[in-house]
Design an enzyme around this catalytic site. Structure first.
Site, PDB file in Angstrom:
ATOM      1  CG  ASN A   1      -3.976   0.499   8.973  1.00 30.92           C
ATOM      2  OD1 ASN A   1      -4.516   0.879  10.019  1.00 30.92           O
ATOM      3  ND2 ASN A   1      -2.978   1.150   8.424  1.00 30.92           N
TER       4      ASN A   1
ATOM      5  N   GLY B   1      -8.411   1.793   6.470  1.00 28.00           N
ATOM      6  CA  GLY B   1      -7.558   2.429   5.462  1.00 28.00           C
ATOM      7  C   GLY B   1      -6.458   1.523   4.945  1.00 28.00           C
TER       8      GLY B   1
ATOM      9  CG  HIS C   1       1.072  -4.351   5.967  1.00 26.15           C
ATOM     10  ND1 HIS C   1       0.112  -4.621   5.014  1.00 26.15           N
ATOM     11  CD2 HIS C   1       0.894  -3.052   6.316  1.00 26.15           C
ATOM     12  CE1 HIS C   1      -0.607  -3.534   4.791  1.00 26.15           C
ATOM     13  NE2 HIS C   1      -0.164  -2.563   5.593  1.00 26.15           N
TER      14      HIS C   1
HETATM   15  P1  AMP Z   1      -1.575   0.144   4.910  1.00 26.94           P
HETATM   16  O1  AMP Z   1      -2.274   1.449   4.711  1.00 26.94           O
HETATM   17  O2  AMP Z   1      -1.693  -0.381   6.307  1.00 26.94           O
HETATM   18  O3  AMP Z   1      -1.960  -0.872   3.861  1.00 26.94           O
HETATM   19  O4  AMP Z   1      -0.029   0.450   4.756  1.00 26.94           O
HETATM   20  C1  AMP Z   1       0.707   0.232   3.594  1.00 26.94           C
HETATM   21  C2  AMP Z   1       2.069   0.821   3.840  1.00 26.94           C
HETATM   22  O5  AMP Z   1       2.953   0.340   2.852  1.00 26.94           O
HETATM   23  C3  AMP Z   1       2.120   2.344   3.788  1.00 26.94           C
HETATM   24  O6  AMP Z   1       2.590   2.854   5.039  1.00 26.94           O
HETATM   25  C4  AMP Z   1       3.096   2.627   2.646  1.00 26.94           C
HETATM   26  O7  AMP Z   1       3.905   3.748   2.881  1.00 26.94           O
HETATM   27  C5  AMP Z   1       3.900   1.347   2.602  1.00 26.94           C
HETATM   28  N1  AMP Z   1       4.520   1.030   1.321  1.00 26.94           N
HETATM   29  C6  AMP Z   1       3.921   0.975   0.106  1.00 26.94           C
HETATM   30  N2  AMP Z   1       4.809   0.615  -0.834  1.00 26.94           N
HETATM   31  C7  AMP Z   1       5.992   0.426  -0.208  1.00 26.94           C
HETATM   32  C8  AMP Z   1       7.296   0.043  -0.632  1.00 26.94           C
HETATM   33  N3  AMP Z   1       7.579  -0.231  -1.924  1.00 26.94           N
HETATM   34  N4  AMP Z   1       8.279  -0.048   0.298  1.00 26.94           N
HETATM   35  C9  AMP Z   1       8.020   0.218   1.597  1.00 26.94           C
HETATM   36  N5  AMP Z   1       6.814   0.569   2.066  1.00 26.94           N
HETATM   37  C10 AMP Z   1       5.809   0.679   1.176  1.00 26.94           C
END
Ligand code: AMP
Length: 120
Positions: A83, A89, A96
């Protein structure tokens, strides 16, 4: 800028680790959208894919391949998502890749197909 992923890299916040090397870390998403939902991050902070040094991507690609093999996703298949920015979003401003698998996934994932067709 320090994000929650920087804190995970520093060990200040725990994660459910899948694989790690000197430059990259893979861990399970805390809010999985598929039976297997892994996040892969570089330890050096880039805001998102659009701002990453392309040279990093060669090494990151190899690391993602390793994660896939480790999890058996190389054989069963997986979806790789980055993303990038507001319309995608993106919530965490540290590059990542989401690796989604473990089941047949639905496609596409745009909100409104009629809207999508305007860009064809
Ligand atoms: P995005 O919307 O692409 O920025 O995705 C961020 C992702 O990070 C989401 O799928 C969240 O569920 C994940 N996320 C946020 N905090 C953590 C955490 N502490 N450990 C693992 N995943 C996380």
């Amino acid at each position: 800028m320090s994000t929650i992923f920087s804190k995970i890299i520093k060990g200040e916040i725990p994660c459910n680790k899948v694989l790690e090397d000197d430059e990259f870390l893979a861990f399970h998403d805390i809010n999985p959208r598929a039976p297997i939902h892994i996040l892969v991050i570089p330890k050096v902070e880039y805001k998102n894919f659009q701002s990453v040094d392309p040279a990093i991507m060669e090494k990151m690609t190899k690391f993602i391949h390793r994660v896939a093999t480790h999890m058996g996703l190389d054989k069963s298949g997986y979806r790789l998502i980055a993303n990038n920015g507001e319309n995608a979003g993106q919530e965490v401003l540290h590059l990542h890749f989401h690796m989604l698998g473990g089941a047949k996934l639905t496609w596409p994932n745009v909100t409104n197909l009629d809207e999508a067709k305007k860009f064809i």
